[in-house]
Design a protein around this motif. Sequence first.
Motif, PDB file in Angstrom:
ATOM      1  N   ARG A   1      13.900  62.068  33.772  1.00 28.03           N
ATOM      2  CA  ARG A   1      15.543  61.459  34.238  1.00 28.03           C
ATOM      3  C   ARG A   1      16.199  62.029  36.028  1.00 28.03           C
ATOM      4  O   ARG A   1      15.196  63.282  36.066  1.00 28.03           O
ATOM      5  N   ASN A   2      16.479  61.691  37.166  1.00 27.36           N
ATOM      6  CA  ASN A   2      16.211  61.968  38.894  1.00 27.36           C
ATOM      7  C   ASN A   2      15.370  62.654  39.162  1.00 27.36           C
ATOM      8  O   ASN A   2      15.326  62.980  40.431  1.00 27.36           O
ATOM      9  N   ALA A   3      14.123  61.967  38.727  1.00 19.95           N
ATOM     10  CA  ALA A   3      12.895  62.132  39.673  1.00 19.95           C
ATOM     11  C   ALA A   3      12.791  60.872  40.207  1.00 19.95           C
ATOM     12  O   ALA A   3      13.561  59.858  40.437  1.00 19.95           O
ATOM     13  N   LYS A   4      12.060  60.791  41.711  1.00 17.93           N
ATOM     14  CA  LYS A   4      11.898  60.427  42.601  1.00 17.93           C
ATOM     15  C   LYS A   4      10.726  59.538  42.807  1.00 17.93           C
ATOM     16  O   LYS A   4      10.030  59.360  41.247  1.00 17.93           O
ATOM     17  N   ALA A   5      10.777  57.842  42.655  1.00 17.73           N
ATOM     18  CA  ALA A   5       9.850  56.750  42.659  1.00 17.73           C
ATOM     19  C   ALA A   5      10.419  56.152  43.932  1.00 17.73           C
ATOM     20  O   ALA A   5      10.029  56.208  44.627  1.00 17.73           O
ATOM     21  N   ARG A   6       8.464  55.364  43.391  1.00 18.87           N
ATOM     22  CA  ARG A   6       8.015  53.791  44.313  1.00 18.87           C
ATOM     23  C   ARG A   6       7.982  53.469  43.412  1.00 18.87           C
ATOM     24  O   ARG A   6       7.896  53.080  42.379  1.00 18.87           O
ATOM     25  N   LEU A   7       8.335  51.469  44.252  1.00 17.83           N
ATOM     26  CA  LEU A   7       8.369  50.847  43.428  1.00 17.83           C
ATOM     27  C   LEU A   7       7.145  49.450  43.693  1.00 17.83           C
ATOM     28  O   LEU A   7       7.023  49.833  44.837  1.00 17.83           O
ATOM     29  N   LEU A   8       5.819  49.104  43.128  1.00 17.68           N
ATOM     30  CA  LEU A   8       4.500  48.983  43.686  1.00 17.68           C
ATOM     31  C   LEU A   8       4.215  47.691  42.906  1.00 17.68           C
ATOM     32  O   LEU A   8       4.797  47.519  41.593  1.00 17.68           O
TER      33      LEU A   8
END
Length: 610
Positions: A546-553
């Motif tokens: 939770r609260n981690a950075k993310a990117r959508l692929l």
Amino acid sequence: MQAPVVGGVRLPRGNGEVIRLARGASLSDFAEKIDANPASLVQALFNLGEMVTATQSVGDDTLQLLGDELNFKVQVVSPEDEDRELLDSFDLTYGDDDDEEEDLVVRPPVVTVMGHVDHGKTRLLDTIRQANVREGEHGGITQHIGAYQVPTTLDGEERLITFIDTPGHEAFTAMRARGAKVTDIAILVVAADDGVMPQTVEAINHAKSADVPIVVAVNKIDKEGADPAKIRGQLTEFGLVAEEYGGDTMFVDISARNGTNIDQLLEAVLLTADASLDLRANPDREAQGVSIEAHLDRGRGPVATVLIQRGTLRVGDSVVAGDAYGRVRKMVDEHGDDVPEALPSRPVQVIGFTSVPRAGDSLLVVEEDRIARQIADRRAARRRNELAAKGRRRISLEDLDSVLKETSQLNLILKGDNSGTVEALEEALIGIDVGEEVELRVIDRGVGGVTETNVNLAAASNAIIIGFNVRAEGKATELANREGVEIRYYTVIYQAIEEITKALTGMLKPVYEEVSLGTVEIRALFKSSKAGLIAGCMVTSGVVRRNAKARLLRDSAVIAENLTVTSLRREKDDATEVREGYECGLTLTYSDFKVGDVIETYELQEKPRG
């Protein structure tokens, strides 16, 4: 004059006759032309202070140097001339020299929108075609070339105009220049509250060098401090004199945001086309055109945006564009609708190529697939030779000692989501000037995600891989970690240029390093009145927090960057983290995701780099 003796072999001496060689030719090619032993030419060049092997591609100046020594006049054939000779050998022509006057019909004008970054080019195109692509651009900067056709009315008659959208950042000079080459008219967008800027001047120079008439759109007239009269005065210094000042350039004051005077701008384009240009083409011949942009689509394969310049392109035609060839399986317009045929000035996406063409490659229809393949193979061989000659560093005997010592060289492999972007990035990176102590080489470039082949090449040549709007495919990331290969991902071109410049100059300051946490695959979607769209996921590797950075692929391409995992649940309970092999539900600071999308999660850790 007696022929020179080199290495015990007497070389033929010419009488000033012309020897025609392709750019990037080798000493073996030269030897074949003058009926000499290639090893003797290697020895001759060694005596002239340069070390080259017989089969190595060499530059134009080296060929000229050797020709002068042997009294031959070396004529390096330009790629354009060589291509013309290649097409002649197949009884093909590129151009409209053989069109009869009675076969020509009026075609729509092709318009390029140019100007300084942030002056409103994309907003203007949004307003014209009533579709917002600007929000999808990283950093608010247009980074691809697109083509669109819009209807307008002049004197009660409906007419079509084709628009080519060229990118706005200064790193895309090469792509904008190519846009000017295929265009009939340039719209120069200048912000009324800002004035003439460096890229404005650059755009004027591109249009003038291509001999393209200019229509000036003075944008943002609704903003405070707007002064359209000042813009007219500034542009007179560059030869663009408004009609009201006695010149022949049409100026239109517009507001792209509010849609003010857009119809008058389109009218000005048509009036300029009718007054200054003879826009006609023969539709009843085999199609010819130019590839404006191309990319690799996971589901459809290579896709090229093509502008037809003459003739009619039909589904089923055998085509060749640069060193790519194929058969037209499908054509779609800018709205995604199928198109059975494309007339002159019509932009279409062509599906059916066996590889990705380069932006700017000329497209030809040929009789059969065999001819298309032969032309493509010859062009590919020529391009390999050109790249080899361009990338080869000349080694003289004087600096041989220093070359044998370890040199500071940065090898790069470039991968991007389309060919125009990769080309523009390469041009920008090679143009970085950091003196002679450090050298930058682009050893490979391509379209699509980073593959295991790219990682293996990087490992063998100590290269860094740059992924622009793409990610690693399959097990490429795992292989890169195992081999110690660095892959850097970017979505805005000037960030890549800035980091590489710092790396070359040794000025990289401590920065945050991205540390991968894990990946999750979206398996289902749920809607909640409180939380919005929830992604039902399976953690496929590592851990999600939770609260981690993310990117959508999606299909290895980055859809959204710099996201945050706002909530995380395991079954019905809130969770701080979920590990590999478990299911979870999560929400992001972004809701346009689909089943099958992949979410990469990571942390940023501060780490000094140097």
